[in-house]
Design a protein around this motif. Structure first.
Motif, PDB file in Angstrom:
ATOM      1  N   LEU A 254       0.863  -1.183   0.000  1.00  0.00           N
ATOM      2  CA  LEU A 254       0.000   0.000   0.000  1.00  0.00           C
ATOM      3  C   LEU A 254       0.893   1.223   0.000  1.00  0.00           C
ATOM      4  O   LEU A 254       2.018   1.182   0.517  1.00  0.00           O
ATOM      5  CB  LEU A 254      -0.891   0.046   1.245  1.00  0.00           C
ATOM      6  N   ARG A 255       0.376   2.312  -0.555  1.00  0.00           N
ATOM      7  CA  ARG A 255       1.065   3.597  -0.438  1.00  0.00           C
ATOM      8  C   ARG A 255       0.136   4.589   0.229  1.00  0.00           C
ATOM      9  O   ARG A 255      -0.953   4.880  -0.286  1.00  0.00           O
ATOM     10  CB  ARG A 255       1.516   4.139  -1.792  1.00  0.00           C
ATOM     11  N   LEU A 256       0.567   5.097   1.351  1.00  0.00           N
ATOM     12  CA  LEU A 256      -0.178   6.125   2.068  1.00  0.00           C
ATOM     13  C   LEU A 256       0.294   7.500   1.629  1.00  0.00           C
ATOM     14  O   LEU A 256       1.479   7.700   1.340  1.00  0.00           O
ATOM     15  CB  LEU A 256       0.011   5.973   3.571  1.00  0.00           C
ATOM     16  N   SER A 257      -0.656   8.438   1.592  1.00  0.00           N
ATOM     17  CA  SER A 257      -0.335   9.821   1.260  1.00  0.00           C
ATOM     18  C   SER A 257      -0.805  10.723   2.381  1.00  0.00           C
ATOM     19  O   SER A 257      -1.780  10.419   3.076  1.00  0.00           O
ATOM     20  CB  SER A 257      -1.023  10.235  -0.046  1.00  0.00           C
ATOM     21  N   CYS A 258      -0.115  11.836   2.519  1.00  0.00           N
ATOM     22  CA  CYS A 258      -0.485  12.821   3.534  1.00  0.00           C
ATOM     23  C   CYS A 258      -0.331  14.201   2.909  1.00  0.00           C
ATOM     24  O   CYS A 258       0.790  14.632   2.608  1.00  0.00           O
ATOM     25  CB  CYS A 258       0.415  12.671   4.747  1.00  0.00           C
ATOM     26  N   ALA A 259      -1.463  14.864   2.709  1.00  0.00           N
ATOM     27  CA  ALA A 259      -1.463  16.171   2.068  1.00  0.00           C
ATOM     28  C   ALA A 259      -1.500  17.261   3.121  1.00  0.00           C
ATOM     29  O   ALA A 259      -2.330  17.224   4.036  1.00  0.00           O
ATOM     30  CB  ALA A 259      -2.658  16.289   1.142  1.00  0.00           C
ATOM     31  N   ALA A 260      -0.613  18.233   2.985  1.00  0.00           N
ATOM     32  CA  ALA A 260      -0.542  19.354   3.915  1.00  0.00           C
ATOM     33  C   ALA A 260      -1.295  20.556   3.353  1.00  0.00           C
ATOM     34  O   ALA A 260      -1.371  20.749   2.141  1.00  0.00           O
ATOM     35  CB  ALA A 260       0.914  19.734   4.170  1.00  0.00           C
ATOM     36  N   SER A 261      -1.828  21.363   4.266  1.00  0.00           N
ATOM     37  CA  SER A 261      -2.667  22.492   3.869  1.00  0.00           C
ATOM     38  C   SER A 261      -1.868  23.716   3.457  1.00  0.00           C
ATOM     39  O   SER A 261      -2.432  24.656   2.893  1.00  0.00           O
ATOM     40  CB  SER A 261      -3.584  22.880   5.037  1.00  0.00           C
ATOM     41  N   SER A 262      -0.564  23.686   3.738  1.00  0.00           N
ATOM     42  CA  SER A 262       0.228  24.888   3.537  1.00  0.00           C
ATOM     43  C   SER A 262       1.596  24.538   2.992  1.00  0.00           C
ATOM     44  O   SER A 262       2.147  23.475   3.299  1.00  0.00           O
ATOM     45  CB  SER A 262       0.382  25.625   4.874  1.00  0.00           C
ATOM     46  N   SER A 263       2.142  25.430   2.195  1.00  0.00           N
ATOM     47  CA  SER A 263       3.506  25.219   1.692  1.00  0.00           C
ATOM     48  C   SER A 263       4.546  25.336   2.799  1.00  0.00           C
ATOM     49  O   SER A 263       5.711  24.983   2.591  1.00  0.00           O
ATOM     50  CB  SER A 263       3.803  26.210   0.571  1.00  0.00           C
ATOM     51  N   ASP A 264       4.113  25.797   3.997  1.00  0.00           N
ATOM     52  CA  ASP A 264       5.027  25.811   5.147  1.00  0.00           C
ATOM     53  C   ASP A 264       5.462  24.396   5.515  1.00  0.00           C
ATOM     54  O   ASP A 264       6.421  24.216   6.276  1.00  0.00           O
ATOM     55  CB  ASP A 264       4.363  26.461   6.355  1.00  0.00           C
ATOM     56  N   PHE A 265       4.762  23.425   4.980  1.00  0.00           N
ATOM     57  CA  PHE A 265       5.088  22.006   5.157  1.00  0.00           C
ATOM     58  C   PHE A 265       6.576  21.752   4.928  1.00  0.00           C
ATOM     59  O   PHE A 265       7.189  20.951   5.614  1.00  0.00           O
ATOM     60  CB  PHE A 265       4.230  21.226   4.159  1.00  0.00           C
ATOM     61  N   ARG A 266       7.156  22.464   3.983  1.00  0.00           N
ATOM     62  CA  ARG A 266       8.549  22.189   3.606  1.00  0.00           C
ATOM     63  C   ARG A 266       9.533  22.549   4.715  1.00  0.00           C
ATOM     64  O   ARG A 266      10.704  22.143   4.673  1.00  0.00           O
ATOM     65  CB  ARG A 266       8.925  22.925   2.324  1.00  0.00           C
TER      66      ARG A 266
END
Length: 113
Positions: free
Chosen positions: A18-30
Motif C-alpha cells: 500500500l502507499r499512504l499519502s499525507c497532504a498538507a494544507s500549507s507550503s510551510d510544510f517544507r
C-alpha cells in the motif's frame, strides 16, 4: 500549524503493498520534519518513520527494508510506501510533524487474508 490529511489505507493480504499519502494544507510544510506514526489494536501509538526537511530518513526496526518514507515539497505531500505487509502492521496510520503536533483522523490499514 500545518493541517494534514491522510489517505490510501485499506485491506490488503499479507505480503501485499500500500502507499499512504499525507497532504498538507500549507507550503510551510517544507519547513517541517515529518513522521508517520501508527496505533495498532490495544497498543500505544508508535513512530514508524521520519524524514527531515533535507530528505534524511529513519525507521523503526520492525519496518526497515519494507517501508519507505518520502516527500514531495512541490505537492505539499509526504508518502509512506509499505511493502511485504504483515498482519502485525495492522493499525491506524497517522502523519504528523516530528515532533508531533495536532493529530488528524488517520487512515486504517488492515493486513489480513
Amino acid at each position: 500549524q500545518v493541517q494534514l490529511m491522510e489517505s490510501g489505507g485499506g485491506l490488503v493480504q499479507p505480503g501485499g503493498s500500500l502507499r499512504l499519502s499525507c497532504a498538507a494544507s500549507s507550503s510551510d510544510f517544507r519547513f517541517y520534519a515529518m513522521g508517520w506514526y501508527r496505533q495498532g489494536p490495544g497498543k500505544q501509538r508508535e513512530l514508524v518513520a521520519t524524514i527531515t526537511i533535507t530528505g534524511s530518513t529513519n525507521y523503526v526496526d520492525s519496518v526497515k527494508g519494507r517501508f519507505t518514507i518520502s516527500r514531495d515539497n512541490a505537492k505539499n505531500t509526504v508518502y509512506l510506501q509499505m511493502n511485504s505487509l504483515k498482519p502485525e502492521d495492522t493499525a491506524v496510520y497517522y502523519c504528523n510533524t516530528h515532533p508531533a503536533g495536532v493529530w488528524g483522523q488517520g487512515t486504517q490499514v488492515t493486513v489480513s487474508s
